[in-house]
Design a protein around this motif. Sequence first.
Motif, PDB file in Angstrom:
ATOM      1  N   VAL A  56      23.729  70.277  26.130  1.00 10.80           N
ATOM      2  CA  VAL A  56      22.639  69.913  25.235  1.00 10.80           C
ATOM      3  C   VAL A  56      21.658  71.070  25.294  1.00 10.80           C
ATOM      4  O   VAL A  56      21.275  71.521  26.380  1.00 10.80           O
ATOM      5  CB  VAL A  56      21.971  68.567  25.613  1.00 10.80           C
ATOM      6  N   VAL A  57      21.309  71.602  24.133  1.00 10.36           N
ATOM      7  CA  VAL A  57      20.422  72.759  24.056  1.00 10.36           C
ATOM      8  C   VAL A  57      19.127  72.339  23.382  1.00 10.36           C
ATOM      9  O   VAL A  57      19.134  71.866  22.243  1.00 10.36           O
ATOM     10  CB  VAL A  57      21.071  73.925  23.279  1.00 10.36           C
ATOM     11  N   LEU A  58      18.017  72.487  24.094  1.00  8.07           N
ATOM     12  CA  LEU A  58      16.695  72.195  23.558  1.00  8.07           C
ATOM     13  C   LEU A  58      16.069  73.502  23.108  1.00  8.07           C
ATOM     14  O   LEU A  58      15.840  74.406  23.918  1.00  8.07           O
ATOM     15  CB  LEU A  58      15.816  71.530  24.619  1.00  8.07           C
ATOM     16  N   GLY A  59      15.814  73.627  21.799  1.00  4.32           N
ATOM     17  CA  GLY A  59      15.253  74.859  21.272  1.00  4.32           C
ATOM     18  C   GLY A  59      14.111  74.598  20.324  1.00  4.32           C
ATOM     19  O   GLY A  59      13.713  73.454  20.075  1.00  4.32           O
ATOM     20  N   ILE A  78      28.122  71.190  21.124  1.00  7.84           N
ATOM     21  CA  ILE A  78      26.822  71.080  21.764  1.00  7.84           C
ATOM     22  C   ILE A  78      25.939  70.077  21.030  1.00  7.84           C
ATOM     23  O   ILE A  78      26.040  69.914  19.817  1.00  7.84           O
ATOM     24  CB  ILE A  78      26.093  72.444  21.851  1.00  7.84           C
ATOM     25  N   CYS A  79      25.091  69.415  21.806  1.00  5.29           N
ATOM     26  CA  CYS A  79      24.051  68.559  21.238  1.00  5.29           C
ATOM     27  C   CYS A  79      22.799  69.412  21.089  1.00  5.29           C
ATOM     28  O   CYS A  79      22.412  70.115  22.021  1.00  5.29           O
ATOM     29  CB  CYS A  79      23.750  67.385  22.168  1.00  5.29           C
ATOM     30  N   VAL A  80      22.182  69.368  19.931  1.00  5.41           N
ATOM     31  CA  VAL A  80      21.018  70.199  19.651  1.00  5.41           C
ATOM     32  C   VAL A  80      19.771  69.328  19.511  1.00  5.41           C
ATOM     33  O   VAL A  80      19.765  68.356  18.761  1.00  5.41           O
ATOM     34  CB  VAL A  80      21.223  71.032  18.372  1.00  5.41           C
ATOM     35  N   VAL A  81      18.727  69.678  20.262  1.00  9.42           N
ATOM     36  CA  VAL A  81      17.425  69.027  20.160  1.00  9.42           C
ATOM     37  C   VAL A  81      16.417  70.126  19.860  1.00  9.42           C
ATOM     38  O   VAL A  81      16.360  71.135  20.568  1.00  9.42           O
ATOM     39  CB  VAL A  81      17.032  68.304  21.467  1.00  9.42           C
ATOM     40  N   ARG A  82      15.631  69.949  18.787  1.00  9.84           N
ATOM     41  CA  ARG A  82      14.693  71.001  18.408  1.00  9.84           C
ATOM     42  C   ARG A  82      13.301  70.420  18.135  1.00  9.84           C
ATOM     43  O   ARG A  82      13.168  69.339  17.576  1.00  9.84           O
ATOM     44  CB  ARG A  82      15.192  71.753  17.160  1.00  9.84           C
ATOM     45  N   ALA A  91      10.782  61.134  22.785  1.00  4.73           N
ATOM     46  CA  ALA A  91      12.025  61.168  22.017  1.00  4.73           C
ATOM     47  C   ALA A  91      12.948  62.270  22.524  1.00  4.73           C
ATOM     48  O   ALA A  91      14.167  62.081  22.639  1.00  4.73           O
ATOM     49  CB  ALA A  91      11.718  61.378  20.531  1.00  4.73           C
ATOM     50  N   VAL A  92      12.382  63.427  22.849  1.00  8.39           N
ATOM     51  CA  VAL A  92      13.180  64.529  23.388  1.00  8.39           C
ATOM     52  C   VAL A  92      13.754  64.151  24.746  1.00  8.39           C
ATOM     53  O   VAL A  92      14.947  64.345  25.021  1.00  8.39           O
ATOM     54  CB  VAL A  92      12.344  65.813  23.489  1.00  8.39           C
ATOM     55  N   LEU A  93      12.911  63.605  25.613  1.00  6.53           N
ATOM     56  CA  LEU A  93      13.381  63.205  26.938  1.00  6.53           C
ATOM     57  C   LEU A  93      14.491  62.166  26.837  1.00  6.53           C
ATOM     58  O   LEU A  93      15.510  62.234  27.547  1.00  6.53           O
ATOM     59  CB  LEU A  93      12.218  62.658  27.760  1.00  6.53           C
ATOM     60  N   GLY A  94      14.299  61.194  25.942  1.00  2.00           N
ATOM     61  CA  GLY A  94      15.321  60.173  25.758  1.00  2.00           C
ATOM     62  C   GLY A  94      16.607  60.745  25.198  1.00  2.00           C
ATOM     63  O   GLY A  94      17.713  60.332  25.589  1.00  2.00           O
ATOM     64  N   ARG A 171      11.965  72.487  34.096  1.00  2.00           N
ATOM     65  CA  ARG A 171      11.624  71.639  35.247  1.00  2.00           C
ATOM     66  C   ARG A 171      11.353  70.207  34.800  1.00  2.00           C
ATOM     67  O   ARG A 171      11.717  69.249  35.497  1.00  2.00           O
ATOM     68  CB  ARG A 171      10.416  72.216  35.989  1.00  2.00           C
ATOM     69  N   ARG A 172      10.753  70.061  33.640  1.00  2.00           N
ATOM     70  CA  ARG A 172      10.498  68.714  33.136  1.00  2.00           C
ATOM     71  C   ARG A 172      11.798  68.002  32.800  1.00  2.00           C
ATOM     72  O   ARG A 172      11.938  66.796  33.011  1.00  2.00           O
ATOM     73  CB  ARG A 172       9.593  68.780  31.908  1.00  2.00           C
ATOM     74  N   MET A 173      12.762  68.736  32.265  1.00  2.00           N
ATOM     75  CA  MET A 173      14.083  68.144  31.988  1.00  2.00           C
ATOM     76  C   MET A 173      14.699  67.618  33.277  1.00  2.00           C
ATOM     77  O   MET A 173      15.306  66.540  33.305  1.00  2.00           O
ATOM     78  CB  MET A 173      15.023  69.184  31.384  1.00  2.00           C
ATOM     79  N   SER A 174      14.537  68.378  34.334  1.00  2.00           N
ATOM     80  CA  SER A 174      15.127  67.984  35.622  1.00  2.00           C
ATOM     81  C   SER A 174      14.491  66.731  36.182  1.00  2.00           C
ATOM     82  O   SER A 174      15.048  66.086  37.069  1.00  2.00           O
ATOM     83  CB  SER A 174      14.978  69.128  36.636  1.00  2.00           C
ATOM     84  N   GLY A 175      13.298  66.367  35.659  1.00  2.00           N
ATOM     85  CA  GLY A 175      12.608  65.192  36.168  1.00  2.00           C
ATOM     86  C   GLY A 175      12.968  63.897  35.486  1.00  2.00           C
ATOM     87  O   GLY A 175      12.550  62.823  35.932  1.00  2.00           O
ATOM     88  N   VAL A 176      13.730  63.971  34.396  1.00  3.88           N
ATOM     89  CA  VAL A 176      14.178  62.742  33.732  1.00  3.88           C
ATOM     90  C   VAL A 176      15.080  61.978  34.699  1.00  3.88           C
ATOM     91  O   VAL A 176      15.977  62.562  35.315  1.00  3.88           O
ATOM     92  CB  VAL A 176      14.955  63.068  32.437  1.00  3.88           C
ATOM     93  N   ASP A 177      14.848  60.683  34.851  1.00  2.00           N
ATOM     94  CA  ASP A 177      15.548  59.909  35.886  1.00  2.00           C
ATOM     95  C   ASP A 177      17.046  60.145  35.902  1.00  2.00           C
ATOM     96  O   ASP A 177      17.626  60.517  36.928  1.00  2.00           O
ATOM     97  CB  ASP A 177      15.268  58.416  35.702  1.00  2.00           C
ATOM     98  N   VAL A 178      17.703  59.936  34.762  1.00  4.08           N
ATOM     99  CA  VAL A 178      19.146  60.053  34.730  1.00  4.08           C
ATOM    100  C   VAL A 178      19.587  61.495  34.962  1.00  4.08           C
ATOM    101  O   VAL A 178      20.624  61.752  35.569  1.00  4.08           O
ATOM    102  CB  VAL A 178      19.705  59.512  33.385  1.00  4.08           C
TER     103      VAL A 178
END
Length: 206
Positions: A56-59, A78-82, A91-94, A171-178
Amino acid sequence: MTTDPSAGPAVPITNAAEALAELVAGNKRFVTGRPEHGHQVSAAAASSGRQQPHAVVLGCIDSRVPLEAIFDQTFGSICVVRSGGHVVDRAVLGSVGFAVAELGVPLIMVLGHKRCGAVMATVAALRAGEIPAGEIGYLVDEIAPAVRAVGVEDPEAAEKAMRAHVGRTARRMSGVDVVADAVGAGRVNVVGAVYDLDTGIVELLP
């Protein structure tokens, strides 16, 4: 990887190291003008069943940074989140959490890019002491900590802040529970990277 643009990987990619290697290899194909995937309708049909993306690529929403193209990835890869300046909201975190929990992606990449308009606007707003109102102000508020961390008046504040913002977002991505659970179990890796608008090259950040 196969050279047939209508086909995906012969063997699904299921770990972060292989996923990152595929993105890096795809970026090299893109930069050297030898992409394998042309986003043909046959590729869409071939991947229309069960999906098994490997990242999943967040751009950023910047129109000069089409994520599937710069990594030379076909449908289903790939899953794309922009969002503007790859700013994170619920919404991005979810969405990222869903990609990890339900689709089993082993890699999360946060991709910033040079001359990011959202970062440049944040630098200008902080220097002027005038934060825009409404939703645009939300983008500025979210990017502002990275700008302040590198120094608002630094001549290279936009470039340095963009990189700092990538790291902060990763770092914030790494903090999402799952995600945190998956990272802790060694099933997922989170990386930051920067795209060069002039060369097309993606640089992985340490």
